[in-house]
Design an enzyme around this catalytic site. Structure first.
Site, short mmCIF file in Angstrom:
data_model
loop_
_atom_site.label_atom_id
_atom_site.label_comp_id
_atom_site.label_asym_id
_atom_site.label_seq_id
_atom_site.Cartn_x
_atom_site.Cartn_y
_atom_site.Cartn_z
N ASP A 112 -7.93 -5.27 -0.12
CA ASP A 112 -8.40 -6.16 -1.20
C ASP A 112 -8.02 -7.62 -1.01
O ASP A 112 -8.45 -8.47 -1.79
CB ASP A 112 -7.82 -5.65 -2.54
CG ASP A 112 -8.44 -4.32 -2.93
OD1 ASP A 112 -7.71 -3.34 -3.09
OD2 ASP A 112 -9.69 -4.27 -3.02
N HIS A 164 0.85 -1.19 0.00
CA HIS A 164 0.00 0.00 0.00
C HIS A 164 0.88 1.24 0.00
O HIS A 164 1.94 1.25 0.62
CB HIS A 164 -0.89 0.03 1.26
CG HIS A 164 -2.07 0.93 1.11
ND1 HIS A 164 -2.00 2.28 1.35
CD2 HIS A 164 -3.33 0.67 0.72
CE1 HIS A 164 -3.20 2.81 1.14
NE2 HIS A 164 -4.02 1.86 0.75
C1 SDX Z 1 -6.28 0.02 -2.89
O1 SDX Z 1 -4.49 4.55 -2.07
C2 SDX Z 1 -5.41 3.90 -1.43
O2 SDX Z 1 -5.79 4.24 -0.34
C3 SDX Z 1 -6.00 2.72 -2.17
C4 SDX Z 1 -7.01 1.88 -1.38
C5 SDX Z 1 -8.29 2.65 -1.12
O3 SDX Z 1 -9.01 2.29 -0.17
O4 SDX Z 1 -8.61 3.56 -1.93
O5 SDX Z 1 -6.45 1.48 -0.15
C6 SDX Z 1 -7.43 0.63 -2.17
O6 SDX Z 1 -6.02 0.36 -4.01
C7 SDX Z 1 -5.40 -0.97 -2.16
C8 SDX Z 1 -4.20 -1.48 -3.05
C9 SDX Z 1 -4.71 -2.59 -3.97
N1 SDX Z 1 -3.67 -2.96 -4.92
C10 SDX Z 1 -3.03 -4.14 -4.84
O7 SDX Z 1 -3.18 -4.97 -3.95
C11 SDX Z 1 -2.07 -4.41 -6.01
C12 SDX Z 1 -0.74 -4.94 -5.48
N2 SDX Z 1 -0.06 -3.86 -4.73
C13 SDX Z 1 0.74 -2.99 -5.48
O8 SDX Z 1 0.88 -3.02 -6.82
C14 SDX Z 1 1.37 -1.84 -4.71
O9 SDX Z 1 1.69 -2.29 -3.45
C15 SDX Z 1 0.53 -0.57 -4.62
C16 SDX Z 1 0.13 -0.11 -5.96
C17 SDX Z 1 -0.68 -0.81 -3.79
C18 SDX Z 1 1.38 0.49 -3.95
O10 SDX Z 1 2.41 0.74 -4.81
P1 SDX Z 1 3.55 1.84 -4.46
O11 SDX Z 1 3.24 2.57 -3.21
O12 SDX Z 1 3.81 2.64 -5.69
O13 SDX Z 1 4.77 0.94 -4.11
P2 SDX Z 1 5.81 0.41 -5.17
O14 SDX Z 1 5.09 -0.18 -6.33
O15 SDX Z 1 6.81 1.46 -5.41
O16 SDX Z 1 6.48 -0.81 -4.34
C19 SDX Z 1 7.57 -0.60 -3.48
C20 SDX Z 1 8.35 -1.90 -3.55
C21 SDX Z 1 8.76 -2.26 -4.99
O17 SDX Z 1 9.91 -3.07 -4.91
P3 SDX Z 1 11.39 -2.38 -5.15
O18 SDX Z 1 11.32 -1.67 -6.50
O19 SDX Z 1 11.60 -1.45 -4.00
O20 SDX Z 1 12.35 -3.56 -5.17
O21 SDX Z 1 7.52 -2.99 -3.12
C22 SDX Z 1 7.30 -3.87 -4.21
C23 SDX Z 1 7.64 -3.12 -5.48
O22 SDX Z 1 8.05 -4.02 -6.51
N3 SDX Z 1 5.87 -4.22 -4.16
C24 SDX Z 1 5.40 -5.44 -4.36
C25 SDX Z 1 4.01 -5.33 -4.18
N4 SDX Z 1 3.69 -4.07 -3.89
C26 SDX Z 1 4.85 -3.38 -3.88
N5 SDX Z 1 6.02 -6.61 -4.66
C27 SDX Z 1 5.22 -7.68 -4.77
N6 SDX Z 1 3.88 -7.64 -4.61
C28 SDX Z 1 3.24 -6.50 -4.32
N7 SDX Z 1 1.92 -6.47 -4.15
#
Ligand code: SDX
Length: 431
Positions: free
Chosen positions: A366, A308
């Site tokens: 989710d 998140h």
């Molecule tokens: C919702 O904003 C809100 O409040 C949203 C929400 C709401 O109520 O409105 O809470 C609802 O959207 C919840 C999120 C649902 N999405 C998912 O579950 C999809 C999977 N999660 C992600 O894709 C990700 O975690 C996000 C999009 C939710 C957040 O992304 P960020 O903040 O841009 O973080 P990032 O992508 O920069 O990740 C940081 C690191 C990265 O690794 P490095 O480059 O540092 O090596 O963490 C890794 C990412 O690759 N990472 C994950 C991951 N999420 C982040 N690796 C594996 N699986 C994941 N789910």
């Protein structure tokens, strides 16, 4: 006025500015950079808004490190335990918990706005049978702008209130009509004798040929899920509603834009993606291989429902939904739900894995919600529609707050340009 200041100095020219620091009631301070372009001729640069506050708001507060979520100051845990979705909708809109009389009046207004114009129902006939429900819901909500262009004077409090009630009231009917269209079944009209969630389930699952009795447990589970999804400060879809609404566009069009933004798998579309992921993993024995692919960037796999932008601790909603999973599945006699068992094991293994620990990746809202929707008989393509129904309360509250702000300006970000510098046109014969 701000308090302590930040001093910004251009080391090349030694030109300095003192920037005001503004404090909220709780949470991080903000640095007011509004004068930066005028005084220094530079923009800030923050793709994805990792460190940017786009607005002031009094609606929802999140502490990502502590795993705290407050709606108008009330902890989500207390609202989940003691309130209901329409009362929470009133709270988000008005800022205070309603008296019994005000809640009754609000509920009656919502109930009487649940029907759809018959001409609007005819639009569903234009969708192919396999149209994704989110596409239909976004289109039909946008079409409300074609019906209500004459009662949306956004400077009029009463018009704004009617719009808010119409969105909250009609979105379950719009969703149910999309589902019935996909099934090829007749549309089921809303009933004014049913509560909000029972009415939605009735419109989804009733058929004209036999009586349909809503299971109160299903309605209660849905009501709790809707409370938990109702608002979440300046998330992507809410920011989309605010940005679109800042142009003064028809408010139904702004909400439709929010529905479209929510659909993405990185946002509200994750609940559908989690079930797809769990079914692909299939069995606990496959979890290590799956997590290995998640950690191998080249594989491009993500642990959907994890991570998140704000929560770097447990999403408090995920905890409440996981507890609800246990209760709902037990009451539905599905204690042996293999997908739930797999999700619990996946969470247990991931939370012990350095990759997830070091990146502070925890289950988000989710991760478990789809398991409950599935147990309630909601088809997977409608999981994100469920999210949109709940979030409609937050969207209209945030839109109201924005549109009634006397200092409102159209949202118009700038950019860092890295394209071609000035060059002359070359006629095609000379290329
Ligand atoms: C919702 O904003 C809100 O409040 C949203 C929400 C709401 O109520 O409105 O809470 C609802 O959207 C919840 C999120 C649902 N999405 C998912 O579950 C999809 C999977 N999660 C992600 O894709 C990700 O975690 C996000 C999009 C939710 C957040 O992304 P960020 O903040 O841009 O973080 P990032 O992508 O920069 O990740 C940081 C690191 C990265 O690794 P490095 O480059 O540092 O090596 O963490 C890794 C990412 O690759 N990472 C994950 C991951 N999420 C982040 N690796 C594996 N699986 C994941 N789910």
């Amino acid at each position: 006025m701000g308090k302590a200041k930040y001093r910004l100095t251009n080391l090349a020219t030694s030109k300095s500015s003192d920037l005001d620091v503004l404090s909220g009631t709780i949470g991080p301070d903000v640095v007011d950079i509004g004068s930066l372009w005028h005084d220094h001729g530079v923009f800030t640069y923050d793709p994805g808004f990792m460190s940017t506050a786009s607005t002031e708001s009094r609606i929802t507060y999140i502490d990502g490190d502590a795993g705290v979520l407050l709606y108008r100051g009330y902890p989500i845990e207390q609202l989940a335990a003691q309130s209901n979705f329409l009362e929470v909708s009133y709270l988000l809109l008005k800022g205070e918990l309603p008296s019994a009389a005000k809640l009754d009046s609000f509920t009656r207004s919502i109930t009487r706005h649940t029907m759809l114009n018959q001409s609007l129902l005819r639009l569903y006939g234009g969708f192919h049978h396999n149209a994704h429900p989110m596409a239909m819901v976004a289109a039909i909500i946008a079409s409300l702008a074609a019906f209500y262009h004459d009662t949306t004077n956004i400077t009029d409090d009463r018009h704004r209130e009617i719009f808010s009630h119409r969105i909250i009231a009609k979105i379950p009917t719009i969703a149910a009509a999309a589902y019935k269209h996909a099934l090829g079944q007749p549309f089921v009209y809303p009933r004014n004798d049913l509560d909000y969630c029972s009415n939605m389930l009735h419109m989804f699952f009733a058929v004209p040929c036999e009586p349909y009795v809503v299971d109160p447990l299903h309605a209660k589970a849905l009501d709790l899920l809707f409370i938990l999804h109702a608002d979440h400060e300046q998330n992507a879809s809410t920011s989309t509603v605010r940005l679109a609404g800042s142009t003064g566009c028809n408010p139904y069009a702004a909400i439709s834009a929010g529905v479209s933004a929510l659909w993405g798998p990185a946002h509200g579309g994750a609940n559908e993606a989690v079930l797809d992921m769990l079914e692909k993993i299939g069995d606990v024995s496959h979890v290590p291989d799956f997590l290995a692919r998640v950690k191998d960037k080249a594989a491009g796999a993500r642990l959907m429902g994890f991570g998140h932008r704000v929560y770097k601790n447990f999403d408090p909603r995920a905890k409440l939904i996981r507890e609800m999973c246990h209760k709902v599945l037990a009451k539905l006699g599905q204690t042996e739900n293999p997908l739930f068992e797999l999700a619990l094991k996946l969470e247990e293994i991931a939370l012990k894995d350095e990759y997830f620990i070091s990146r502070k990746l925890y289950p988000n809202v989710d991760f478990y919600s789809g398991i409950i929707y599935r147990a309630l008989g909601i088809p997977r393509p409608l999981f994100t529609v469920m999210f949109a129904i709940a979030r409609s309360a937050g969207w209209v509250a945030q839109w109201q707050e924005m549109i009634s702000d006397p200092t409102l300006k159209i949202a118009r970000p700038r950019q860092l340009y890295t394209g071609p510098v000035l060059r002359d046109y070359v006629p095609v014969k000379k290329r």
